[in-house]
Design a protein around this motif. Sequence first.
Motif, short mmCIF file in Angstrom:
data_model
loop_
_atom_site.label_atom_id
_atom_site.label_comp_id
_atom_site.label_asym_id
_atom_site.label_seq_id
_atom_site.Cartn_x
_atom_site.Cartn_y
_atom_site.Cartn_z
N UNK A 2 0.84 -1.21 0.00
CA UNK A 2 0.00 0.00 0.00
C UNK A 2 0.88 1.25 0.00
N UNK A 3 0.50 2.23 -0.82
CA UNK A 3 1.17 3.54 -0.76
C UNK A 3 0.29 4.42 0.11
N UNK A 4 0.79 4.74 1.30
CA UNK A 4 -0.03 5.48 2.26
C UNK A 4 0.02 6.98 2.01
N UNK A 5 -1.08 7.65 2.30
CA UNK A 5 -1.17 9.11 2.22
C UNK A 5 -1.89 9.58 3.49
N UNK A 6 -1.90 10.88 3.71
CA UNK A 6 -2.64 11.43 4.86
C UNK A 6 -4.10 10.94 4.81
N UNK A 7 -4.71 10.99 3.65
CA UNK A 7 -6.13 10.63 3.54
C UNK A 7 -6.34 9.14 3.79
N UNK A 8 -5.46 8.29 3.22
CA UNK A 8 -5.71 6.86 3.38
C UNK A 8 -5.39 6.39 4.80
N UNK A 9 -4.41 7.01 5.47
CA UNK A 9 -4.15 6.65 6.87
C UNK A 9 -5.34 7.09 7.73
N UNK A 39 0.20 14.98 12.57
CA UNK A 39 -0.79 16.04 12.87
C UNK A 39 -1.71 16.29 11.67
N UNK A 40 -1.18 16.15 10.46
CA UNK A 40 -2.06 16.32 9.29
C UNK A 40 -3.13 15.23 9.27
N UNK A 41 -2.73 14.00 9.64
CA UNK A 41 -3.71 12.90 9.70
C UNK A 41 -4.75 13.20 10.79
N UNK A 42 -4.23 13.61 11.94
CA UNK A 42 -5.12 13.93 13.08
C UNK A 42 -6.16 14.98 12.68
N UNK A 43 -5.70 16.02 11.97
CA UNK A 43 -6.61 17.09 11.57
C UNK A 43 -7.61 16.58 10.53
N UNK A 44 -7.18 15.64 9.69
CA UNK A 44 -8.10 15.07 8.70
C UNK A 44 -9.16 14.20 9.40
N UNK A 81 -7.17 15.76 19.72
CA UNK A 81 -8.49 16.38 19.82
C UNK A 81 -9.45 15.60 20.70
N UNK A 82 -10.33 16.32 21.37
CA UNK A 82 -11.44 15.71 22.12
C UNK A 82 -12.75 16.12 21.46
N UNK A 83 -13.62 15.15 21.21
CA UNK A 83 -14.96 15.50 20.72
C UNK A 83 -16.00 15.01 21.73
N UNK A 84 -17.23 15.49 21.55
CA UNK A 84 -18.29 15.13 22.49
C UNK A 84 -18.58 13.62 22.47
N UNK A 85 -18.23 12.94 21.39
CA UNK A 85 -18.48 11.49 21.32
C UNK A 85 -17.59 10.72 22.29
N UNK A 154 1.31 7.47 16.63
CA UNK A 154 0.39 7.77 17.74
C UNK A 154 -0.22 9.17 17.59
N UNK A 155 0.55 10.10 17.03
CA UNK A 155 -0.03 11.44 16.76
C UNK A 155 -1.16 11.28 15.74
#
Length: 265
Positions: A2-9, A39-44, A81-85, A154-155
Amino acid sequence: MTVWTVESVASELLDCEAQRRDRTRFTDEWPELDVDTGYQVQDETLRRRLARGESLVGVKLGLTSKAKQQRMGVDTPFVAWLTDAMVLQPGEPVPQDRLIHPRIEPEIVFVMKERLAGPGVTAEQALAAVGSVHAGAEVIDSRYRDFRFAAGDVVADNASSGAYVVAAQGLPADAVDLVAEQVVVEVDGEAVDRATGAAVLGHPAEALALAVNELSRRGLAVEAGWTVLTGGMTDAVFATRGSTVACRFASLGDVELFCGEAGGA
Ligand code: 0L1
Ligand code: MG
């Protein structure tokens, strides 16, 4: 391979979470997954959580204590990030039916009265923006098999987010000696670990300042009303079904988590 990207991770991590499936770390297949890419993955993944209706309610720090850094083999603290879920009300059991291999850790929690934006925010300035301090516990859950990961993994995985509980009753920040504040972690009434607030980067407000300054690198801030989990004070204990984990704080009070009926899947 697999070629991983921010979106696919991001897709794979959210799928693992939804399907209660763990996997090997990405960095073995994609060594370029460093902390900034994490962090880019986290934000996505946050963008997708919000798109499906969750609300952003705060941030959490990861690996702010030496005990946790040594145990996980990663020596960089980070923000997620923390969400209400992810919110558990006091008295709610650990949601075993949506977690893979949960563990529980004690947290000193801030509820913000003011917005804080970096860079250059000091611990003193950070503490002045805190409205109240609470006892808390985080139920961490990693999408990586056996919690084995490098910093970028882990990030990307939102710092092993799962669920968290915050005691309803808080204290003003200046009413507690946050360095000396002690917590005892008990499993079924037996003390298994203990620490003071000093374990969290020397002072939990240092963790808040770190979060603010890290977010400012990405053009973000800590907002008024947000919850901030300052990082596990001790190593995390297994949330074994049938057991109860209590985090007993000297001044902030107790949080107790029942880990679900024994025998479930
Ligand atoms: O899985 C982990 O232990 C990483 C998250 C750390 C959370 C924390 O230190 O509070
Ligand atoms: Mg934590």
